[in-house]
Design a protein around this motif. Structure first.
Motif, PDB file in Angstrom:
ATOM      1  N   ASP A 473       0.840  -1.192   0.000  1.00  0.00           N
ATOM      2  CA  ASP A 473       0.000   0.000   0.000  1.00  0.00           C
ATOM      3  C   ASP A 473       0.883   1.254   0.000  1.00  0.00           C
ATOM      4  OD1 ASP A 473      -1.659   2.118   0.588  1.00  0.00           O
ATOM      5  OD2 ASP A 473      -2.974   0.901   1.865  1.00  0.00           O
ATOM      6  N   LEU A 474       0.946   1.913  -1.143  1.00  0.00           N
ATOM      7  CA  LEU A 474       1.877   3.027  -1.284  1.00  0.00           C
ATOM      8  C   LEU A 474       1.544   4.188  -0.357  1.00  0.00           C
ATOM      9  CD1 LEU A 474       2.408   3.200  -5.146  1.00  0.00           C
ATOM     10  CD2 LEU A 474       3.577   1.825  -3.454  1.00  0.00           C
ATOM     11  N   SER A 475       0.236   4.445  -0.130  1.00  0.00           N
ATOM     12  CA  SER A 475      -0.111   5.620   0.668  1.00  0.00           C
ATOM     13  C   SER A 475       0.364   5.455   2.111  1.00  0.00           C
ATOM     14  CB  SER A 475      -1.622   5.874   0.613  1.00  0.00           C
ATOM     15  OG  SER A 475      -2.295   4.786   1.183  1.00  0.00           O
ATOM     16  N   VAL A 476       0.282   4.222   2.614  1.00  0.00           N
ATOM     17  CA  VAL A 476       0.724   3.969   3.979  1.00  0.00           C
ATOM     18  C   VAL A 476       2.237   4.126   4.084  1.00  0.00           C
ATOM     19  CG1 VAL A 476       0.929   2.203   5.743  1.00  0.00           C
ATOM     20  CG2 VAL A 476      -1.210   2.476   4.522  1.00  0.00           C
ATOM     21  N   VAL A 477       2.944   3.602   3.106  1.00  0.00           N
ATOM     22  CA  VAL A 477       4.398   3.687   3.122  1.00  0.00           C
ATOM     23  C   VAL A 477       4.831   5.153   3.065  1.00  0.00           C
ATOM     24  CG1 VAL A 477       6.475   3.147   1.800  1.00  0.00           C
ATOM     25  CG2 VAL A 477       4.731   1.406   2.131  1.00  0.00           C
ATOM     26  N   ARG A 478       4.105   5.910   2.278  1.00  0.00           N
ATOM     27  CA  ARG A 478       4.427   7.322   2.147  1.00  0.00           C
ATOM     28  C   ARG A 478       4.255   8.043   3.473  1.00  0.00           C
ATOM     29  NH1 ARG A 478       2.419  11.180  -2.783  1.00  0.00           N
ATOM     30  NH2 ARG A 478       4.020  12.762  -2.438  1.00  0.00           N
ATOM     31  N   ALA A 479       3.250   7.610   4.251  1.00  0.00           N
ATOM     32  CA  ALA A 479       2.941   8.310   5.490  1.00  0.00           C
ATOM     33  C   ALA A 479       3.948   8.005   6.608  1.00  0.00           C
ATOM     34  CB  ALA A 479       1.535   7.939   5.960  1.00  0.00           C
ATOM     35  N   ILE A 480       4.616   6.867   6.559  1.00  0.00           N
ATOM     36  CA  ILE A 480       5.348   6.435   7.756  1.00  0.00           C
ATOM     37  C   ILE A 480       6.852   6.260   7.540  1.00  0.00           C
ATOM     38  CG2 ILE A 480       4.888   3.964   7.397  1.00  0.00           C
ATOM     39  CD1 ILE A 480       4.380   5.122  10.831  1.00  0.00           C
ATOM     40  N   THR A 481       7.350   6.430   6.310  1.00  0.00           N
ATOM     41  CA  THR A 481       8.769   6.129   6.090  1.00  0.00           C
ATOM     42  C   THR A 481       9.599   7.357   5.691  1.00  0.00           C
ATOM     43  OG1 THR A 481       8.433   5.565   3.774  1.00  0.00           O
ATOM     44  CG2 THR A 481       8.248   3.775   5.355  1.00  0.00           C
ATOM     45  N   ASP A 482      10.914   7.269   5.981  1.00  0.00           N
ATOM     46  CA  ASP A 482      11.849   8.313   5.575  1.00  0.00           C
ATOM     47  C   ASP A 482      12.395   8.022   4.178  1.00  0.00           C
ATOM     48  OD1 ASP A 482      11.809   9.393   8.256  1.00  0.00           O
ATOM     49  OD2 ASP A 482      13.072   7.692   8.804  1.00  0.00           O
ATOM     50  N   ARG A 483      12.601   6.737   3.949  1.00  0.00           N
ATOM     51  CA  ARG A 483      13.235   6.313   2.722  1.00  0.00           C
ATOM     52  C   ARG A 483      12.446   5.123   2.207  1.00  0.00           C
ATOM     53  NH1 ARG A 483      18.285   3.710   1.982  1.00  0.00           N
ATOM     54  NH2 ARG A 483      18.290   3.159   4.167  1.00  0.00           N
ATOM     55  N   VAL A 484      12.434   4.898   0.902  1.00  0.00           N
ATOM     56  CA  VAL A 484      11.643   3.795   0.384  1.00  0.00           C
ATOM     57  C   VAL A 484      12.424   3.053  -0.701  1.00  0.00           C
ATOM     58  CG1 VAL A 484      10.434   5.137  -1.397  1.00  0.00           C
ATOM     59  CG2 VAL A 484       9.326   3.142  -0.425  1.00  0.00           C
ATOM     60  N   MET A 485      12.190   1.723  -0.763  1.00  0.00           N
ATOM     61  CA  MET A 485      12.765   0.903  -1.830  1.00  0.00           C
ATOM     62  C   MET A 485      11.618   0.263  -2.596  1.00  0.00           C
ATOM     63  SD  MET A 485      15.802  -1.123   0.097  1.00  0.00           S
ATOM     64  CE  MET A 485      14.674  -2.052   1.094  1.00  0.00           C
ATOM     65  N   VAL A 486      11.778   0.169  -3.904  1.00  0.00           N
ATOM     66  CA  VAL A 486      10.752  -0.475  -4.726  1.00  0.00           C
ATOM     67  C   VAL A 486      11.336  -1.786  -5.230  1.00  0.00           C
ATOM     68  CG1 VAL A 486       9.262  -0.237  -6.736  1.00  0.00           C
ATOM     69  CG2 VAL A 486       9.894   1.781  -5.397  1.00  0.00           C
ATOM     70  N   MET A 487      10.600  -2.871  -5.002  1.00  0.00           N
ATOM     71  CA  MET A 487      11.102  -4.191  -5.372  1.00  0.00           C
ATOM     72  C   MET A 487      10.262  -4.763  -6.495  1.00  0.00           C
ATOM     73  SD  MET A 487      11.995  -7.169  -2.678  1.00  0.00           S
ATOM     74  CE  MET A 487      13.062  -8.529  -3.081  1.00  0.00           C
ATOM     75  N   GLN A 488      10.943  -5.335  -7.491  1.00  0.00           N
ATOM     76  CA  GLN A 488      10.223  -5.978  -8.595  1.00  0.00           C
ATOM     77  C   GLN A 488      10.985  -7.239  -8.970  1.00  0.00           C
ATOM     78  OE1 GLN A 488      10.554  -4.100 -12.400  1.00  0.00           O
ATOM     79  NE2 GLN A 488       8.644  -4.965 -13.174  1.00  0.00           N
ATOM     80  N   ALA A 489      10.278  -8.336  -9.034  1.00  0.00           N
ATOM     81  CA  ALA A 489      10.849  -9.627  -9.441  1.00  0.00           C
ATOM     82  C   ALA A 489      12.183  -9.914  -8.749  1.00  0.00           C
ATOM     83  CB  ALA A 489      11.013  -9.669 -10.952  1.00  0.00           C
ATOM     84  N   GLY A 490      12.213  -9.734  -7.422  1.00  0.00           N
ATOM     85  CA  GLY A 490      13.388 -10.125  -6.655  1.00  0.00           C
ATOM     86  C   GLY A 490      14.486  -9.088  -6.592  1.00  0.00           C
ATOM     87  N   ARG A 491      14.349  -7.994  -7.320  1.00  0.00           N
ATOM     88  CA  ARG A 491      15.396  -6.968  -7.317  1.00  0.00           C
ATOM     89  C   ARG A 491      14.857  -5.642  -6.798  1.00  0.00           C
ATOM     90  NH1 ARG A 491      19.820  -7.212 -10.510  1.00  0.00           N
ATOM     91  NH2 ARG A 491      20.272  -9.238 -11.426  1.00  0.00           N
ATOM     92  N   ILE A 492      15.760  -4.852  -6.212  1.00  0.00           N
ATOM     93  CA  ILE A 492      15.398  -3.493  -5.821  1.00  0.00           C
ATOM     94  C   ILE A 492      15.613  -2.617  -7.062  1.00  0.00           C
ATOM     95  CG2 ILE A 492      15.903  -1.560  -4.278  1.00  0.00           C
ATOM     96  CD1 ILE A 492      15.045  -3.918  -2.682  1.00  0.00           C
ATOM     97  N   VAL A 493      14.538  -2.040  -7.594  1.00  0.00           N
ATOM     98  CA  VAL A 493      14.695  -1.278  -8.839  1.00  0.00           C
ATOM     99  C   VAL A 493      14.841   0.218  -8.584  1.00  0.00           C
ATOM    100  CG1 VAL A 493      13.530  -2.973 -10.287  1.00  0.00           C
ATOM    101  CG2 VAL A 493      12.200  -1.138  -9.216  1.00  0.00           C
ATOM    102  N   GLU A 494      14.390   0.670  -7.414  1.00  0.00           N
ATOM    103  CA  GLU A 494      14.554   2.078  -7.126  1.00  0.00           C
ATOM    104  C   GLU A 494      14.630   2.277  -5.628  1.00  0.00           C
ATOM    105  OE1 GLU A 494      11.924   4.693  -9.177  1.00  0.00           O
ATOM    106  OE2 GLU A 494      12.790   6.488  -8.270  1.00  0.00           O
ATOM    107  N   GLU A 495      15.429   3.260  -5.205  1.00  0.00           N
ATOM    108  CA  GLU A 495      15.574   3.520  -3.788  1.00  0.00           C
ATOM    109  C   GLU A 495      15.843   5.003  -3.611  1.00  0.00           C
ATOM    110  OE1 GLU A 495      19.096   1.985  -1.827  1.00  0.00           O
ATOM    111  OE2 GLU A 495      18.538   3.427  -0.291  1.00  0.00           O
ATOM    112  N   GLY A 496      15.270   5.587  -2.568  1.00  0.00           N
ATOM    113  CA  GLY A 496      15.532   6.997  -2.342  1.00  0.00           C
ATOM    114  C   GLY A 496      14.664   7.539  -1.236  1.00  0.00           C
ATOM    115  N   ALA A 497      14.830   8.838  -0.953  1.00  0.00           N
ATOM    116  CA  ALA A 497      14.011   9.492   0.063  1.00  0.00           C
ATOM    117  C   ALA A 497      12.547   9.370  -0.371  1.00  0.00           C
ATOM    118  CB  ALA A 497      14.411  10.950   0.202  1.00  0.00           C
ATOM    119  N   THR A 498      11.656   9.060   0.609  1.00  0.00           N
ATOM    120  CA  THR A 498      10.276   8.735   0.277  1.00  0.00           C
ATOM    121  C   THR A 498       9.606   9.819  -0.575  1.00  0.00           C
ATOM    122  OG1 THR A 498      10.119   7.477   2.313  1.00  0.00           O
ATOM    123  CG2 THR A 498       8.047   8.109   1.277  1.00  0.00           C
TER     124      THR A 498
END
Lengths: 530, 315
Positions: A473-498
Motif C-alpha cells: 500500500d503506497l499511501s501507507v508507506v508514504r505516510a510512515i517512512t523516511d526512505r523507500v525501496m521499490v522491489m520488482q521480481a526479486g530486485r530493488i529497482v529504485e531507492e531513495g528518500a520517500t
C-alpha cells in the motif's frame, strides 16, 4: 431499476441492517463504502437472497416490479446469475479448483437453459475474450490454479456477466489484488457498465476507489446508510461526521520527525535466495526459482525504511531471510555488524534486537495462551528470564495503549486493532533496535490503521526504533517512512528518500505503481479541510 | 496425466523393490536356521538340509535374493512345505475368494456410505443428521465378528436365506458363489461404511463452506446443484484415501470374518502358514500383500489426479 426500500436484516433479534434505502440507477456505478462489519456485504447477500440461515429480512429490494426479499427460492435461483450477477473479494478461492474455466463460465448459461453445451462453450469463449483472457493464452481448458489472482477475478467477472445481467454486484472485487491489477480490473468493470448498460453496485472500503469509479456513493456505518449522493457532491460536502472521519483516516499522516542517525543498523549485502521447485520426473533434478536476486541495502539506526512491491516480488522471502528463518544462497545480512545465520539454534543475542509484526492479527497468536504469556514469549531469546516479567509486560502493554488487565485475557477477546497492538507489544518486550513490519496494517480498517500508524510513530520517537516497513500500500508507506525501496521480481529497482521517489519516480515500474494507485481528486478535498 | 501415471508407476516399481529387500532381509535376520525352525526340535539333519536346499538357503546372499526375486517375477513362488503344492497355486486359489469378497464389501460400503454421508451433510444439524451420526457411531463400535454371528443367526439359522458358511467355489456358478459371499461382505462392509459415511459427511461439509460454492449459488445453482456439481468432486480426496486404506485392509484383514464363515481366503492362509511355520508361504504371501497395498496406493494416486487437476503436475 433496482431499489432498496427500508431493507433491514437481523439475526436472533440483533439488527445487522437498518432501513437501508438505496436506488441503483441503470447504466451507472453505485458505490457502497464502509468499514468491516458496517453491513456492506450483508446488503449484497440480502439482495441475492444468499444470507446464512437464521437471518431475517424486512423491507423490500425491488428489481423492476419484483421484490427480491419475498420471492421463493426457486424464483431467486432463476434470477441469480441471470438478472443479477455477483463477484466476490477472494478470487483465489472463488473458482472451483477441479473444473476448467470454460466449464465454469458455460455453466451459467447451461443452468439457466439459455444454451446447449456447445453453444454455451462458444459464448463462454466470447465472454472470456471480452474480459481480457484471449484464446491463445487462456484456452477454455485452463484450470483456476494455472491463473493469477487478477486472471481468476476476470473469470469470475465473465461468469457473472455471461447472461448480461441488469445488475452486477462487486463485493470488494480488488481488495485482494495488487494496485496495477486493481486498476485493470476496475477498468474492465467500467467498460462493461458502459458497453452493456448494466448497473454496478461496487462495495469497497477504499474511498479512493469509489471516487474514481462511482457515479453515486452511499456511506454505511453500523448497518445504516449515513450519507449518500452523487460522488463529487458527497466528497466536496461530507455532511456526515462519519464520512469526514473515514476520509481523514484514509489519508492520515502521523506526526513524525526524522530521527535517523547516520549509523547503519541492518545491512544486507548481495542477498540471494533460491527456492527449489518441483522436480521433473522421479529422477529429475529439482528446478530453482530466484525469489531474492542480489539485494543490497541498509537500515540506519532510528530510520524508517519502506519496502514496496507487488505480491510475489520477494518481499516476504526477504523478510524471512532477515529474520534468520531461511538461509541465504549468497550474500550476507548483518545486524550491527553481527552476521545473522539461519539454523536450528538461533543466536538469541542478535534475534532479540530485531522483532517482527505480521499482517494477520488473527493467525499470529496461539489462541490457548493468555496475553501475558504471548507478550512475554520473546524472553526465551534471553539467557535468563528477567525476574520482573509481569511488570515488563504491563509496561509494553501500556506503551501500545492497553491496560495491564489485558494480561489475564485470551486473544479472541480482542478486536483486530487491539490484537495488532498486542503484536507490537510482543515486539517491544525485548527492547529491540529494529522492528520489521510485514504488511502490519494491511488487514485493518482505515480508522484503526490511522491509530496504529500514530502508535508506531510515537513508539519510534520514544524508543529510537528503526522500522523496516513492508507493504503493497503506497499511501501507507508514504505516510510512515523516511526512505523507500521499490522491489520488482526479486530486485530493488529504485531507492531513495520517500518524498522524492513519490513525487519524482525514476524507474518505469515505480511510475506504473504510482499511476495505478487510485486517488481522490485534489479539487474535491479542499472544502473538507475545515 | 499420462506422464503423471508413468511417473507414479516408476515409483511403484521402486517401492516394490525396496519392499522385497526388506522382506528378504527380515527372513534372513531371524535368528537361527529357518529350516530347523520350521521342522521343529526333533528334526533329522538330512531333512533340515533338504529343506534348506528347497528354501534356497544354500548359496550366497545375493544369488539367493536374485533367485527368490526372479522366481516371483516368473510366477514361481516355490512349493509349500505343509501343503506340498506350489505356493502360487495356493495363493491364486485363495485370492479368488479374498479379492471378490474385498471388492464386494467395498462396493457395498461405498454404495451405503455415499448417499448416507451426502444426506447427513446436506441436512447438517437436523434430526436426520443426528440419527445418521448415531447409527454410524454404532456401526463403528460393534465388533464385526459379533455382527457376523448375528447375521448368521438371523439370515441363515432362522430365515434360512443363506447358508451359514463355506464357499462352493466359482465352478458352482456366479450366483451361488456371490450368495455365499453376501453375509461376510455385509459384515465387513458395516464398519467400513460407517467410517466412510462420516468421512464423506465431514469432507462435504468442509467443501460446502468454500467460496466457490457461494460463487456457484450466485450463478443461480440451487443448493442441490451446487452440492452435486461442485462440492462432491472436491470432497473426494479424503474419501478416496479412506477407500484405498479400507481395500488394503479388506484383502488380508478379513481373517476373523473368514473364520466365522469358514471361507478359504488369504487371511486364513497366512494365519495357517504362521502357525504351521510354513515360511515359504508366509514370505510369498507377505510379498503379494505388499504388492497389493502398493498397487492400491498407486490406483488411489491416479484417482486423486483424475479428480483434482492440481495434483497432476506433481509427479
Amino acid at each position: 431499476m433496482i431499489r432498496l426500500d427500508r431493507l433491514s436484516v437481523s439475526v436472533h433479534g440483533l439488527p445487522i441492517l437498518r432501513d437501508v434505502t438505496l436506488e441503483i440507477a441503470p447504466g451507472k456505478v453505485t458505490g457502497l463504502v464502509g468499514e468491516s462489519g458496517s453491513g456492506k456485504s450483508m446488503t449484497a447477500l440480502a439482495m441475492m437472497g444468499l444470507l446464512p440461515q437464521g437471518f431475517v429480512t424486512n423491507g423490500h429490494a425491488w428489481l423492476d416490479d419484483r421484490d427480491l426479499t419475498t420471492l421463493p427460492e426457486r424464483e431467486m435461483c432463476r434470477l441469480r446469475g441471470n438478472r443479477v450477477g455477483m463477484i466476490f473479494q477472494e478470487p483465489m478461492t472463488a473458482l472451483n479448483p477441479v473444473r476448467c474455466i470454460g466449464d465454469q463460465v458455460a455453466e451459467t448459461l447451461i443452468i439457466h437453459g439459455k444454451a446447449n453445451r456447445a453453444d454455451a462453450m462458444d459464448i463462454a469463449r466470447q465472454r472470456l475474450d471480452r474480459v481480457g483472457l484471449p484464446d491463445d493464452r487462456f484456452p477454455l481448458t485452463r484450470y483456476p490454479h494455472e491463473l493469477s489472482g487478477g486472471q481468476r477475478q476476470r473469470v469470475c467477472i465473465a461468469m457473472a456477466v455471461a447472461l448480461n445481467p441488469k445488475l452486477l454486484i462487486a463485493d470488494e472485487p480488488t481488495t485482494a489484488l495488487d494496485v496495477t491489477t486493481q486498476a485493470q480490473i476496475l477498468d474492465l468493470l467500467k467498460g462493461l457498465v458502459e458497453e452493456e448498460g448494466m448497473s454496478l453496485l461496487l462495495i469497497t472500503h477504499d474511498l479512493a476507489v469509489v471516487a474514481d469509479m462511482a457515479d453515486h456513493v452511499a456511506v454505511m456505518q453500523e448497518g445504516e446508510i449515513v450519507e449518500q449522493g452523487p460522488t463529487e457532491v458527497l466528497f466536496r460536502t461530507m455532511a456526515h461526521p462519519y464520512t469526514r472521519k473515514l476520509f481523514a483516516a484514509s489519508s492520515h499522516q502521523p506526526a513524525r520527525v526524522a530521527q535517523a542517525e547516520d549509523v547503519p543498523l541492518l545491512s544486507v549485502e548481495g542477498a540471494v535466495r533460491d527456492y527449489p521447485t518441483a522436480r521433473k520426473g522421479v529422477f529429475g533434478r529439482p528446478g530453482s526459482f530466484r525469489a531474492v536476486d542480489d539485494v543490497s541495502f541498509s537500515v540506519n539506526r532510528g530510520e524508517s525504511l519502506g519496502l514496496v512491491g507487488e505480491s510475489g516480488c520477494g518481499k516476504s522471502t526477504l523478510t524471512r531471510a532477515i529474520l534468520g528463518l531461511d538461509a541465504l544462497q549468497g550474500g550476507s545480512i548483518r545486524l550491527d555488524g553481527q552476521e545473522i545465520h539461519a539454523g536450528p539454534h538461533p543466536d538469541g543475542a542478535i534475534r532479540r534486537r530485531m522483532q517482527v509484526v505480521f499482517q494477520d492479527p488473527y493467525g499470529s497468536f496461539n489462541p490457548r495462551w493468555r496475553v501475558e504469556r504471548l507478550v512475554a514469549e520473546p524472553f526465551h531469546l534471553m539467557d535468563t528470564r528477567p525476574p520482573d516479567t509481569r511488570d515488563r509486560v504491563a509496561t509494553a502493554l501500556g506503551d501500545v495503549g492497553l491496560p495491564p488487565e489485558a494480561m489475564e485475557r485470551y486473544i479472541h477477546e480482542f478486536s483486530g486493532g487491539q490484537r495488532q497492538r498486542i503484536a507490537i507489544a510482543r515486539a517491544l518486550i525485548t527492547n529491540p533496535d529494529l522492528i520489521i513490519l510485514d504488511e502490519a496494517v494491511s488487514a485493518l480498517d482505515v480508522s484503526i490503521r490511522a491509530q496504529i500508524l500514530d502508535l508506531l510513530a510515537k513508539l519510534q520517537r520514544e524508543h529510537g526504533l528503526a522500522y523496516l516497513f513492508i507493504s503493497h500500500d503506497l499511501s501507507v508507506v508514504r505516510a510512515i517512512t523516511d526512505r523507500v525501496m521499490v522491489m520488482q521480481a526479486g530486485r530493488i529497482v529504485e531507492e531513495g528518500a520517500t518524498d522524492k521517489v513519490f513525487t519524482d519516480p525514476q524507474h518505469d515500474y515505480t511510475r506504473t505503481l504510482i499511476a495505478a494507485t487510485p486517488v481522490i481528486p485534489a479539487a474535491w478535498q479542499g472544502e473538507s479541510d475545515d | 496425466m499420462l506422464r503423471f501415471a508413468l511417473n507414479r508407476a516408476l515409483s511403484l516399481g521402486l517401492s516394490l523393490l525396496v519392499a522385497s529387500v526388506v522382506i528378504f532381509a527380515v527372513i534372513e535376520v531371524i535368528p537361527g536356521d529357518p529350516a530347523a525352525f520350521m521342522l521343529g526340535l526333533n528334526a533329522q539333519p538330512e531333512a533340515v538340509e533338504a529343506l534348506r536346499d528347497q528354501l534356497g538357503l544354500n548359496g550366497s546372499l545375493i544369488s539367493r535374493y536374485l533367485g527368490w526375486l526372479g522366481g516371483m517375477l516368473t510366477g514361481d513362488f516355490g512349493v509349500s512345505y505343509t501343503y506340498k503344492v506350489p505356493v502360487s497355486e495356493l495363493i491364486l486359489q485363495r485370492l479368488w475368494v479374498s479379492l471378490p469378497l474385498a471388492l464386494y464389501a467395498l462396493i457395498l460400503s461405498t454404495l451405503i456410505a455415499f448417499p448416507v454421508g451426502l444426506i447427513a451433510a446436506a441436512r447438517r444439524g437436523s434430526a436426520t443428521d443426528y440419527g445418521i451420526m448415531g447409527a454410524t457411531q454404532l456401526g463403528i463400535a460393534v465388533p464385526n465378528f459379533w455382527f457376523a454371528m448375528l447375521l448368521v443367526l438371523v439370515f441363515a439359522v432362522n430365515l434360512r436365506w443363506f447358508s451359514a458358511g463355506g464357499f462352493p467355489g466359482w465352478d458352482a456358478g456366479i450366483g451361488p458363489a456371490l450368495k455365499a459371499l453376501t453375509l461376510p461382505a455385509v459384515a465387513l462392509a458395516l464398519p467400513q461404511a460407517s467410517i466412510l459415511a462420516r468421512v464423506m459427511r465431514s469432507a462435504l461439509i468442509e467443501t460446502l463452506g468454500q467460496d466457490y460454492i457461494r460463487t456457484a449459488r450466485a450463478k443461480g445453482l440451487t443448493r442441490r446443484q451446487a452440492t452435486t456439481r461442485h462440492a462432491l468432486r472436491n470432497a473426494m480426496i479424503p474419501v478416496l484415501t479412506i477407500i484405498g486404506l479400507q481395500f488394503s485392509f479388506l484383502l488380508a484383514g478379513a481373517i476373523i470374518i473368514e473364520n466365522v464363515f469358514y471361507l478359504p481366503g488369504l487371511g486364513r492362509l497366512i494365519f495357517q502358514g504362521i502357525t504351521q511355520r510354513d515360511l515359504i508361504v508366509v514370505e510369498s504371501l507377505v510379498m503379494i500383500l505388499v504388492f497389493a497395498v502398493i498397487l492400491v496406493t498407486f490406483l488411489v494416486d491416479i484417482a486423486y489426479a483424475a479428480v483434482d487437476p492440481r495434483l497432476r503436475r506433481r509427479a
